[in-house]
Scaffold this active site. Structure first.
Site: not given
Length: 331
Positions: A40, A123, A141, A203, A210, A213, A219
């Site tokens: 992280e 975060y 995020d 995305c 797309c 997706c 969407c």
């Protein structure tokens, strides 16, 4: 409810993740909380492809917080290499020291305890709690914000800066998980990482795929006709900036076995002359990392005031130290 098909969306995105997730070592069953924490720190504003080899070397050398805490901070900065934003290395080392001294060498598992560690913000605390300790908390995020913006709000991009409305939306989208609800907790954790992965792989900001997706039909952005962003994103420049000069100076310090004179960092002397001076630690051999670092630094078209500014900022940030014999990485 922020979307009429929320239950289906939860199912479709987490199922997509199960079938398409990247095989990353900090996600595997052998990854302990320290492994997740290191990832992280490294992944902040840095792509996976650059992080992975550094993370693997780091974990082999320092598999525990105590192992890192026992080393000089300069070693952490050196090992950080070219990941960028090297202050993260300072903070990770400082966090390892606190974990070793105050938490028995174990990464703490609550967001409050994590937030108290050096270098950990909202975060990062949420991400470590979620991914390392399976706490069903809200993780937000840039990738997650972008998916939420398109899927629910019908916008091409999230706001330029995270705001309270985006956090509230993320909280409403998170699958519910009450005390003792292991199924809900697992779904909440899967949801966070799945949405993050969807934003990273499908995305994306510039060229979303797309057609791949799993929630294309739900969407809001697609339904609205894919409207253009409500602002023009600005990329972070590199060439000609103080960051570029700082990075070149850091490369010299990382590869120098001893202190470097300030004037040599600030000037652009002839390398053959520099290499002939015993007090200067640059090698004239081609392919030598120290030599290449000096060449890169002195080739920059940076004016004297920019070089001064960059070096002074490294000293102020604690990434370099001025001693009696010159400038070196922090001890």
């Amino acid at each position: 409810m922020p979307h009429p098909d929320l239950e289906k969306i939860h199912h479709d995105i987490t199922a997509w993740y199960s079938a398409n997730a990247r095989d990353l070592p900090w996600r595997g069953p052998a990854a302990d909380p320290w492994a997740v924490m290191v990832s992280e720190f490294m992944l902040q504003q840095t792509p996976v492809v650059r992080v992975r080899p550094v993370w693997e070397s780091w974990m082999e050398r320092w598999p525990t917080p105590a192992a890192l805490a026992a080393e000089p901070v300069a070693e952490a900065v050196r090992a950080w290499g070219r990941l960028g934003y090297p202050r993260r290395a300072l903070r990770l080392h400082a966090a390892a020291v606190v974990i070793t001294d105050e938490h028995g060498g174990k990464v703490p598992g609550t967001e409050a305890e994590l937030l108290a560690l050096p270098g950990i913000g909202t975060y990062t605390a949420a991400a470590i709690a979620c991914f390392a300790f399976k706490v069903p908390t809200v993780v937000v995020d840039t990738n997650i914000r972008r998916v939420h913006a398109r899927l629910v709000s019908g916008r091409a991009l999230p706001e330029q800066n995270q705001n309270a409305a985006e956090l509230a939306l993320a909280a409403r989208l998170l699958p519910a998980a009450g005390p003792g609800d292991t199924v809900g907790t697992a779904l909440a954790n899967d949801w966070n990482i799945a949405v993050m992965e969807l934003g990273a792989l499908v995305c994306t900001a510039r060229s979303p795929r797309c057609e791949d997706c799993p929630v294309l039909n739900q969407c809001a952005w697609i339904a609205a006709g894919r409207p253009e962003p409500h602002y023009k994103p600005k990329g972070q420049p590199w060439h000609g900036t103080d960051r570029q000069v700082r990075g070149a100076m850091m490369a010299v310090l990382r590869h120098s076995p001893g202190p470097v004179n300030r004037e040599e960092l600030l000037g652009a002397p002839d390398l053959a002359v520099v290499a002939s001076k015993p007090r200067i630690t640059v090698s004239a051999r081609q392919g030598d990392p120290a030599h290449e670092a000096w060449v890169t630094l002195h080739a920059l078209p940076a004016l004297a005031e920019q070089r001064e500014r960059a070096l002074d900022s490294l000293l102020a940030d604690g990434l370099a130290q001025q001693g009696a014999t010159g400038i070196r990485l922090p001890r």
